[in-house]
Structure formats: C-alpha cells, structure tokens
Design a protein around this motif. Structure first.
Motif: not given
Ligand code: FES
Length: 138
Positions: A36-39, A71-78, A90-92
């Motif tokens: 989502p744009k704004d979690v 931010e998603t944890l994935m974004a921080a990891l990347e 998308s978590g699916e």
C-alpha cells in the motif's frame, strides 16, 4: 473491456492512458499488486507509530541494517544489498518467505501466510513492516 493486473505504478499509468483515450471507467477492471502507498492508514496499524521510525534489523549470518516502520522489510533488505527471491511482492506467493527470529512486524490483511508458517514464525518481507528491532534468517 480492459483488464489491468500488475503493480500500482503500471495500474495508475494505464488507467490514466485509458481515460485519455475516452474508455469509460465501467469498461476497466483492475487487480492491483504491491504494498500500500501509506501503510500507516491500514487497519490494525499501531496508533502513534510514525512511518519514519527506525529500527535495527539483524540478518543472521549476513549483517545488520536499518529499516523504517513505513517501508517493507524487503525494501530495507534490498537497499542493504540483500536480495530475496520475489515474485508477487504482495504477500501472496510465499517466495520471499523468511524466518522472524525476534521482534514484531505489521503485516496488512492481504498477506497469505500458511498456518504452519504462522506457527513457525515465518513472514513475507515483501509485505511486512518492522514494529521494533528485528532479527531474521533468510
Ligand atoms: S514476493 Fe510473493 S510473498 Fe513475497
């Protein structure tokens, strides 16, 4: 009839172009993927936790990094050079499945975790947001 399926940026672009072409909105169907744009506006987001709050993330055997709550944890990891397998973001699809060893994350309602994953402490970093300092194994 037009069917749009993909990440939000593509969806927004295509929707705008279709409207410019005069396609009526009732003839456009959508399925949008991605975070989502704004979690912080999602149901269940902890009251008072700001999107720019920062937490330490220890990645077992791979170092440590900083992550923002919004931010998603994935974004921080990347950003730190740790790239996980990912498909849907998308978590699916479960491709990014990662074990949460310590700490808590926020996962919006769309995340599809298997019952066994929940029991064994797995998360989907593509749609998981740190709520405190974390330790993960990926
Ligand atoms: S990339 Fe599909 S669940 Fe994370």
């Amino acid at each position: 009839m037009f069917y749009l399926c993909g990440p939000e940026a593509m969806y927004a672009h295509c929707l705008n172009e279709l409207e410019n072409l005069g396609v009526p909105r009732r003839r456009i169907r959508t399925e949008v993927f991605g975070p989502p744009k704004d979690v912080t506006a999602q149901p269940g987001w902890p009251a008072g936790l700001k999107a720019d709050a920062r937490f330490a993330v220890a990645v077992k055997g791979r170092g440590a990094l900083q992550a923002r709550a919004g931010e998603t944890l994935m974004a921080a990891l990347e950003r730190a050079g740790i790239v996980l397998p990912a498909l849907c973001r998308s978590g699916e699809c479960s491709l990014c499945r990662t074990r949460l060893l310590a700490g808590r994350v926020f996962q919006p309602s769309g995340v599809k975790l298997r019952k066994s994953d929940r029991q064994l402490g797995y998360i989907h970093p593509c749609l998981a947001y740190p709520l405190e300092d974390l330790e993960i194994q990926c």
